[in-house]
Design an enzyme around this catalytic site. Structure first.
Site, PDB file in Angstrom:
ATOM      1  N   HIS A  99      -8.694  -6.794  81.720  1.00 32.06           N
ATOM      2  CA  HIS A  99      -9.367  -6.903  83.015  1.00 32.06           C
ATOM      3  C   HIS A  99      -8.966  -8.191  83.717  1.00 32.06           C
ATOM      4  O   HIS A  99      -8.638  -9.182  83.091  1.00 32.06           O
ATOM      5  CB  HIS A  99     -10.889  -6.804  82.888  1.00 32.06           C
ATOM      6  CG  HIS A  99     -11.504  -7.784  81.950  1.00 32.06           C
ATOM      7  ND1 HIS A  99     -11.401  -7.674  80.573  1.00 32.06           N
ATOM      8  CD2 HIS A  99     -12.251  -8.885  82.179  1.00 32.06           C
ATOM      9  CE1 HIS A  99     -12.060  -8.662  79.998  1.00 32.06           C
ATOM     10  NE2 HIS A  99     -12.574  -9.432  80.954  1.00 32.06           N
ATOM     11  N   HIS A 101     -10.220 -11.036  86.386  1.00 23.46           N
ATOM     12  CA  HIS A 101     -11.360 -11.650  87.059  1.00 23.46           C
ATOM     13  C   HIS A 101     -10.911 -12.070  88.458  1.00 23.46           C
ATOM     14  O   HIS A 101      -9.868 -12.715  88.606  1.00 23.46           O
ATOM     15  CB  HIS A 101     -11.818 -12.910  86.321  1.00 23.46           C
ATOM     16  CG  HIS A 101     -12.370 -12.659  84.966  1.00 23.46           C
ATOM     17  ND1 HIS A 101     -13.725 -12.614  84.714  1.00 23.46           N
ATOM     18  CD2 HIS A 101     -11.753 -12.450  83.777  1.00 23.46           C
ATOM     19  CE1 HIS A 101     -13.917 -12.392  83.430  1.00 23.46           C
ATOM     20  NE2 HIS A 101     -12.727 -12.280  82.829  1.00 23.46           N
TER      21      HIS A 101
END
Length: 137
Positions: A99, A101
């Site tokens: 992922h 940020h």
């Protein structure tokens, strides 16, 4: 992938405040934001880290992060944006689904950014998600 909270968010089995979705990635507010609007961009296909992330999907993750970052400037009045990937336990990765940020930044926010690392909460995440969604539309 069993026992992956991000996979559960992607399928709708777990709740999230989604700000973006397409065929390749999903973007949602971090449940413990460093700054208001802190968003995670995750690939729909599970990969635990950069080593097993398809490069084409990685491009989609980053380009979506770029788009969300631009929207944060409009929606939240951000002066800048941090894009960050924590890859592996040593890099402080806590959810092992790749992922990105996307963290909005404001001039002179060093103290509130440091406070956000400890407090990690948004007093009105529904409003924040709505602002980012509208800026992306």
């Amino acid at each position: 992938m069993p026992d992956c909270i991000f996979c559960d968010i992607i399928t709708g089995a777990a709740p999230s405040r989604q700000v973006y979705a397409d065929d390749h990635v999903v973007g949602f507010l971090d449940i413990r934001p460093v700054m208001r609007g802190h968003t995670l961009i995750v690939p729909r296909t599970h990969s635990s880290g950069l080593a097993d992330l398809d490069t084409g999907i990685g491009e989609k993750v980053f380009s979506t992060g770029q788009r969300v970052g631009v929207a944060m400037r409009e929606a939240l009045g951000a002066d800048g944006v941090n894009l960050l990937v924590n890859d592996g336990r040593a890099a402080m990765q806590t959810v092992f689904h790749t992922h990105l940020h996307v963290v909005p930044r404001h001039k002179g926010d060093k103290l509130s950014f440091a406070k956000g690392l400890v407090v990690r909460r948004d007093p009105n995440p529904d409003e924040t998600a709505d602002l980012i969604r509208r800026a992306l539309a």
